[in-house]
Motif scaffolding. Structure first.
Motif, PDB file in Angstrom:
ATOM      1  N   TYR A   8     -26.935  -2.905 -16.322  1.00 55.78           N
ATOM      2  CA  TYR A   8     -28.176  -3.512 -15.849  1.00 55.78           C
ATOM      3  C   TYR A   8     -28.394  -3.162 -14.396  1.00 55.78           C
ATOM      4  CZ  TYR A   8     -25.584  -6.976 -13.154  1.00 55.78           C
ATOM      5  OH  TYR A   8     -24.755  -7.574 -12.244  1.00 55.78           O
ATOM      6  N   LEU A   9     -29.630  -3.298 -13.952  1.00 48.92           N
ATOM      7  CA  LEU A   9     -29.917  -3.305 -12.532  1.00 48.92           C
ATOM      8  C   LEU A   9     -31.058  -4.274 -12.307  1.00 48.92           C
ATOM      9  CD1 LEU A   9     -32.742  -1.621 -12.153  1.00 48.92           C
ATOM     10  CD2 LEU A   9     -31.259   0.350 -12.121  1.00 48.92           C
ATOM     11  N   TRP A  10     -31.251  -4.651 -11.057  1.00 51.38           N
ATOM     12  CA  TRP A  10     -32.362  -5.553 -10.772  1.00 51.38           C
ATOM     13  C   TRP A  10     -33.003  -5.182  -9.458  1.00 51.38           C
ATOM     14  CZ3 TRP A  10     -33.280  -9.372  -6.954  1.00 51.38           C
ATOM     15  CH2 TRP A  10     -32.269  -9.461  -5.984  1.00 51.38           C
ATOM     16  N   PHE A  11     -34.225  -5.654  -9.251  1.00 47.57           N
ATOM     17  CA  PHE A  11     -34.931  -5.372  -8.004  1.00 47.57           C
ATOM     18  C   PHE A  11     -36.121  -6.315  -7.896  1.00 47.57           C
ATOM     19  CE2 PHE A  11     -38.533  -3.332 -10.090  1.00 47.57           C
ATOM     20  CZ  PHE A  11     -37.967  -2.929 -11.292  1.00 47.57           C
ATOM     21  N   ILE A  12     -36.658  -6.396  -6.698  1.00 44.41           N
ATOM     22  CA  ILE A  12     -37.925  -7.114  -6.500  1.00 44.41           C
ATOM     23  C   ILE A  12     -38.943  -6.094  -6.012  1.00 44.41           C
ATOM     24  CG2 ILE A  12     -39.108  -8.989  -5.289  1.00 44.41           C
ATOM     25  CD1 ILE A  12     -36.338 -10.255  -4.824  1.00 44.41           C
ATOM     26  N   PRO A  13     -39.982  -5.803  -6.816  1.00 42.05           N
ATOM     27  CA  PRO A  13     -41.018  -4.890  -6.336  1.00 42.05           C
ATOM     28  C   PRO A  13     -41.860  -5.622  -5.294  1.00 42.05           C
ATOM     29  CG  PRO A  13     -41.546  -5.670  -8.548  1.00 42.05           C
ATOM     30  CD  PRO A  13     -40.243  -6.315  -8.172  1.00 42.05           C
ATOM     31  N   GLN A  14     -42.060  -5.001  -4.148  1.00 36.49           N
ATOM     32  CA  GLN A  14     -42.711  -5.735  -3.053  1.00 36.49           C
ATOM     33  C   GLN A  14     -44.033  -5.131  -2.613  1.00 36.49           C
ATOM     34  OE1 GLN A  14     -38.784  -7.687  -1.014  1.00 36.49           O
ATOM     35  NE2 GLN A  14     -39.436  -5.731  -0.200  1.00 36.49           N
ATOM     36  N   ASP A  24     -33.066 -16.274 -12.656  1.00 36.05           N
ATOM     37  CA  ASP A  24     -34.431 -16.421 -13.160  1.00 36.05           C
ATOM     38  C   ASP A  24     -35.183 -15.089 -13.219  1.00 36.05           C
ATOM     39  OD1 ASP A  24     -34.525 -15.992 -10.487  1.00 36.05           O
ATOM     40  OD2 ASP A  24     -36.216 -17.357 -10.119  1.00 36.05           O
ATOM     41  N   ALA A  25     -34.440 -13.968 -13.112  1.00 37.68           N
ATOM     42  CA  ALA A  25     -35.117 -12.663 -13.106  1.00 37.68           C
ATOM     43  C   ALA A  25     -35.802 -12.414 -14.453  1.00 37.68           C
ATOM     44  CB  ALA A  25     -34.105 -11.562 -12.823  1.00 37.68           C
ATOM     45  N   TYR A  26     -36.905 -11.701 -14.374  1.00 37.59           N
ATOM     46  CA  TYR A  26     -37.676 -11.356 -15.563  1.00 37.59           C
ATOM     47  C   TYR A  26     -36.961 -10.207 -16.267  1.00 37.59           C
ATOM     48  CZ  TYR A  26     -41.859 -10.342 -18.337  1.00 37.59           C
ATOM     49  OH  TYR A  26     -42.744 -10.158 -19.355  1.00 37.59           O
ATOM     50  N   GLU A  27     -36.483 -10.424 -17.489  1.00 37.77           N
ATOM     51  CA  GLU A  27     -35.628  -9.417 -18.132  1.00 37.77           C
ATOM     52  C   GLU A  27     -36.403  -8.497 -19.061  1.00 37.77           C
ATOM     53  OE1 GLU A  27     -31.709 -10.215 -19.471  1.00 37.77           O
ATOM     54  OE2 GLU A  27     -31.584 -12.094 -18.340  1.00 37.77           O
ATOM     55  N   ILE A  28     -36.169  -7.221 -18.907  1.00 33.76           N
ATOM     56  CA  ILE A  28     -36.786  -6.217 -19.764  1.00 33.76           C
ATOM     57  C   ILE A  28     -35.669  -5.317 -20.288  1.00 33.76           C
ATOM     58  CG2 ILE A  28     -38.431  -4.294 -19.861  1.00 33.76           C
ATOM     59  CD1 ILE A  28     -39.835  -5.628 -17.412  1.00 33.76           C
ATOM     60  N   ASN A  29     -35.694  -5.021 -21.580  1.00 34.43           N
ATOM     61  CA  ASN A  29     -34.665  -4.137 -22.136  1.00 34.43           C
ATOM     62  C   ASN A  29     -35.134  -2.694 -22.083  1.00 34.43           C
ATOM     63  OD1 ASN A  29     -32.856  -6.194 -22.744  1.00 34.43           O
ATOM     64  ND2 ASN A  29     -33.890  -6.609 -24.702  1.00 34.43           N
ATOM     65  N   VAL A  30     -34.248  -1.842 -21.598  1.00 29.84           N
ATOM     66  CA  VAL A  30     -34.587  -0.430 -21.466  1.00 29.84           C
ATOM     67  C   VAL A  30     -33.703   0.368 -22.413  1.00 29.84           C
ATOM     68  CG1 VAL A  30     -34.712   1.532 -19.891  1.00 29.84           C
ATOM     69  CG2 VAL A  30     -35.099  -0.794 -19.031  1.00 29.84           C
ATOM     70  N   ILE A  31     -34.342   1.157 -23.272  1.00 25.76           N
ATOM     71  CA  ILE A  31     -33.594   2.046 -24.152  1.00 25.76           C
ATOM     72  C   ILE A  31     -33.901   3.483 -23.737  1.00 25.76           C
ATOM     73  CG2 ILE A  31     -33.343   2.917 -26.511  1.00 25.76           C
ATOM     74  CD1 ILE A  31     -32.120   0.220 -26.312  1.00 25.76           C
ATOM     75  N   PRO A  44     -38.324 -11.078  -9.102  1.00 22.31           N
ATOM     76  CA  PRO A  44     -37.158 -10.284  -9.481  1.00 22.31           C
ATOM     77  C   PRO A  44     -37.227  -9.835 -10.939  1.00 22.31           C
ATOM     78  CG  PRO A  44     -36.541 -12.577  -9.032  1.00 22.31           C
ATOM     79  CD  PRO A  44     -37.980 -12.447  -8.663  1.00 22.31           C
ATOM     80  N   VAL A  45     -36.920  -8.570 -11.156  1.00 23.65           N
ATOM     81  CA  VAL A  45     -36.940  -7.995 -12.494  1.00 23.65           C
ATOM     82  C   VAL A  45     -35.540  -7.501 -12.793  1.00 23.65           C
ATOM     83  CG1 VAL A  45     -37.889  -6.154 -13.930  1.00 23.65           C
ATOM     84  CG2 VAL A  45     -39.322  -7.262 -12.202  1.00 23.65           C
ATOM     85  N   LYS A  46     -35.036  -7.822 -13.979  1.00 27.66           N
ATOM     86  CA  LYS A  46     -33.721  -7.309 -14.373  1.00 27.66           C
ATOM     87  C   LYS A  46     -33.904  -6.395 -15.572  1.00 27.66           C
ATOM     88  CE  LYS A  46     -29.135  -8.733 -15.856  1.00 27.66           C
ATOM     89  NZ  LYS A  46     -28.352  -9.779 -16.520  1.00 27.66           N
ATOM     90  N   LEU A  47     -33.371  -5.183 -15.469  1.00 27.12           N
ATOM     91  CA  LEU A  47     -33.477  -4.229 -16.566  1.00 27.12           C
ATOM     92  C   LEU A  47     -32.118  -4.079 -17.236  1.00 27.12           C
ATOM     93  CD1 LEU A  47     -35.561  -1.413 -14.810  1.00 27.12           C
ATOM     94  CD2 LEU A  47     -36.407  -3.334 -16.175  1.00 27.12           C
ATOM     95  N   ASN A  48     -32.073  -4.359 -18.534  1.00 28.05           N
ATOM     96  CA  ASN A  48     -30.840  -4.144 -19.298  1.00 28.05           C
ATOM     97  C   ASN A  48     -30.914  -2.761 -19.916  1.00 28.05           C
ATOM     98  OD1 ASN A  48     -29.823  -6.830 -18.866  1.00 28.05           O
ATOM     99  ND2 ASN A  48     -31.486  -7.487 -20.224  1.00 28.05           N
TER     100      ASN A  48
END
Lengths: 552, 206
Positions: free
Chosen positions: B155-161, B90-97, B123-127
């Motif tokens: 990709y990587l993911w993390f939870i900003p706290q 359920d991570a929030y996905e953002i595409n990174v170029i 949780p945020v997932k960066l593609n």
């Protein structure tokens, strides 16, 4: 010519003439550049390597000066990128990879195993010529339009394909240098197998010879891979075949794998011979046998073997499979074990010795300290989760300078001070040597230790400019270079002065027991009047234990 | 060190402190022994050495203990890394170029901006992908990094706290302006995030 015998290089009555004055048909510089004498080739390498080293030190000094404060200090970003590339390429390919084997291996290997020369003396000379040719091709890139490469010494694709700088000459240079390295390795392995003096079994060989043997195998087995890789790069460029370049459908990760399959074992080509030097120096200045001879010998082989299987730990952030990640991480930790064994055995060799802190010994002890820090910070990078954070930061820069400079560099300085009297028949001023040691060690710590701190705080490597919070660490580091470099200058001036004014050195100024100390300094052309028969172990110092000052 | 900015800090700093502790202990032991031996057995005090050839028990001890320690370090590092790869579904996905020398972040609604805004505790997932040369996406404060490579989906993911503004850097050398390939990540409350997103969408749609 009448008085001397060209074949043996000795006087007509067989009296001793040192190899510098041995009769030869050649004159002037040709006495050197066409000589197949392993001792002359060793000194040729010494002069060439120290020249390259000095140039690369100047580049390093300029980089540190640029980084003394944020923003532009003395050069623009393009120049900075080219200078750090040149610093890396010269230091790695033209100084530290050939390093100890080319200089001290050539000079000492035949002396230590009781031989008159290496197995293939002409091939040996060819290696030096290839080395000079490779260096020359790399240096040409400085003067061609476009200027020297700005890719870093790793030449990562796709950037190295897109840049307009002269990457191809630099790669060509590395290709040629590879052959020089392969031929040296081949020569040494054959020499060690075939040319040991009677009685010198494998376990009677000095440990420096063991380390050259392990190194030789890496040189032969790993170096061709970088050759093949560079050929593939050329094929891709000239014929447009997509191998590495994503624009042609190639895979840039494949390039990284092939590059590191060579370049990681190359790290062990750099460090193993230095470990061999330390294993020679410590027993001599402790006047006792080495602790755990076989463990040190076999750990060299273990390092060569495991070190060939850990290359992808340079690539933990590229997105490899989980399986590849844990295998490479585990193997990386395992390669630390034989290194640890060596350190423990060296320290134990000091136990109940009779220790004199002469300049070579000081450099050797500093090697252990620096290498231990380099090794532990290497463990930190082997841990996967931690690697993700510190990969490509100054932490890495600090780590490999501790291993390469603090380890191999200090090993080279130890070797120069240890065998200088043997090579040149002169003794240097020991007080000056000790002062230069103190400056080098202190400057080194101040220059490189702050890199660990700023690296952990997130300072990426290969940055022309940086955020203000890193300023203090960069400033300290630059100040360190101002202590280190005067130390280096003092060390070299001291040695050059010794060539001119130094006192005559005895055959055995330190009281060593390996074969090179049984012959005059400098050795005669044929090294040994009679090939010795070896009966004792390589580090048999029992005569000191019995209270005899001079060995019979 | 040991802040709460992301969910990986405890893992990464934990391994670091673990290895650092062992390393410091051993480094001090090795250095102190060297110094003691050099003084105690210097030639003036101890002119006659003793030739001790080795000790198999010691060799076994200092092979086995470092092996156990090394395997422990390996396991600790691998354990943390496994978490880094296990992005929640359920991570929030953002595409990174990544491109020379700029980051573009594309949100699920198609909005593209040059800095990153994320809601806290989600949780945020960066593609991550590159369109030219290799780059590497690095947020030091979060202890995360991943290379951006052409033709490769990373990709990587993390939870900003923790709320705040953090630096995004490029860690893989990429040419002339590599050192200036900066961006920022803003960690904000969910409400602020929604409001910001709404405003941004309106602005873009105008």
């Amino acid at each position: 010519m009448m008085l001397t015998d060209i074949k043996s290089g000795n006087g007509h009555n067989g009296e001793y003439i040192d190899f510098y004055n041995a009769p030869t048909k050649r004159k002037g510089i040709f006495k050197w550049i066409f000589s197949t004498d392993h001792k002359r080739i060793g000194i040729l390498y010494l002069v060439s390597l120290l020249t390259f080293f000095s140039v690369a030190v100047i580049f390093g000094f300029l980089m540190r000066l640029e980084l003394i404060a944020p923003g532009k200090t003395i050069m623009d970003p393009q120049t900075y990128n080219q200078i750090f590339t040149l610093h890396g390429v010269i230091m790695i390919f033209l100084f530290i990879i050939p390093g100890i084997p080319a200089v001290f291996g050539n000079f000492l290997l035949p002396l230590m195993i009781g031989a008159r020369d290496v197995a293939f003396p002409r091939l040996n000379l060819l290696s030096w010529w290839l080395f000079i040719l490779g260096g020359f091709v790399a240096v040409i890139s400085l003067f061609l339009p476009g200027g020297p490469a700005d890719t870093g010494w790793t030449f990562y694709i796709p950037y190295s394909v897109r840049t307009n700088t002269n990457v191809i000459p630099a790669l060509m240079g590395a290709f040629i240098l590879g052959f020089s390295s392969i031929l040296t390795g081949l020569n040494f392995i054959t020499t060690i197998h075939r040319m040991r003096a009677p009685g010198m079994s494998w376990f009677k060989m000095p440990l420096f010879v063991w380390s050259l043997y392990a190194t030789g195998w890496i040189q032969i087995l790993a170096t061709p891979i970088v050759g093949i890789t560079l050929l593939l790069v050329a094929i891709e460029r000239w014929f447009g075949v997509g191998i590495f370049d994503p624009a042609l459908g190639g895979d840039p990760i494949l390039y990284q794998h092939l590059f590191w399959i060579y370049s990681h074992p190359a790290v062990y080509i750099m460090i193993l011979p230095a470990m061999g030097v330390i294993s020679e120096v410590i027993p001599v200045f402790s006047r006792r046998t080495i602790f755990g001879y076989k463990f040190i010998a076999f750990s060299s082989i273990a390092i060569a073997f495991f070190g060939s299987l850990v290359w992808a730990h340079h690539m933990f952030t590229v997105g490899m499979s989980g399986t590849a990640m844990w295998i490479f991480s585990l193997l990386t930790f395992l390669v630390a074990i034989p290194s640890a064994i060596k350190v423990f055995n060296w320290v134990s060799t000091l136990y109940k010795g009779s220790i004199e802190l002469e300049p070579p010994m000081l450099f050797a002890l500093a090697f252990i300290f620096n290498f231990t820090i380099g090794g532990f910070t290497g463990l930190m990078q082997g841990a996967l989760s931690l690697n993700i954070h510190i990969h490509d930061t100054y932490f890495i820069v600090g780590h490999f300078h501790y291993v390469m400079f603090g380890g191999t560099g200090f090993g080279i300085f130890a070797a120069i001070h240890h065998w200088f009297p043997k090579m040149f028949g002169k003794m240097y001023n020991k007080r000056n040597a000790k002062i230069s040691f103190a400056l080098i060690l202190g400057g080194f710590q101040l220059l490189y230790f702050p890199m660990f701190i700023m690296g952990y705080l997130g300072m990426p490597r290969r940055y022309y400019d940086y955020l203000p919070e890193f300023h203090i660490w960069h400033l300290l580091s630059t100040i360190g270079s101002w202590i280190l470099i005067p130390g280096l200058i003092l060390m070299f001036v001291n040695l050059i002065m010794a060539l001119k004014k130094g006192q005559r050195a005895e055959a055995n100024p330190w009281g060593g027991v390996t074969l090179e100390w049984t012959i005059p300094s400098p050795p005669s052309f044929e090294n040994f009047e009679k090939i010795p028969v070896v009966e004792k172990e390589p580090y048999d110092f029992t005569h000191y234990e019995l209270g005899e000052e001079v060995k019979n | 060190m040991l802040t709460n900015a992301s969910n990986f800090i405890k893992e990464v700093d934990g391994v670091f402190l673990f290895i650092l502790g062992i390393s410091l202990l051993l480094l001090i032991m090795i250095t102190v022994l060297m110094v003691i031996f050099v003084f105690k057995y210097n030639r003036k005090k101890n002119p006659k050495p003793r030739n001790i050839k080795g000790n198999t028990t010691l060799e076994i001890i200092w092979t086995v203990i470092p092996t156990v320690l090394a395997v422990g370090m390996f396991y600790y590092g691998w354990y943390g890394y496994k978490k880094m790869t296990a992005a929640p579904k359920d991570a929030y996905e953002i595409n990174v170029i990544a491109k020379m020398w700029k980051w573009d972040f594309t949100y699920p609604n198609g909005v593209t901006i040059d800095s990153l805004v994320v809601p806290i505790n989600k949780p945020v997932k960066l593609n991550i992908k590159s369109i030219d040369v290799n780059h590497s996406f690095f947020i030091p404060a979060f202890r995360i990094k991943k290379d951006a490579i052409p033709n490769k989906d990373n990709y990587l993911w993390f939870i900003p706290q923790e709320k705040g503004v953090y630096d995004i850097l490029c860690a893989e050398y990429c040419g002339l302006r590599h050192a200036y390939m900066y961006s920022k990540i803003y960690v904000v409350h969910q409400d602020e995030f929604d409001e910001w997103m709404k405003k941004l969408s309106v602005k873009i749609n105008q």
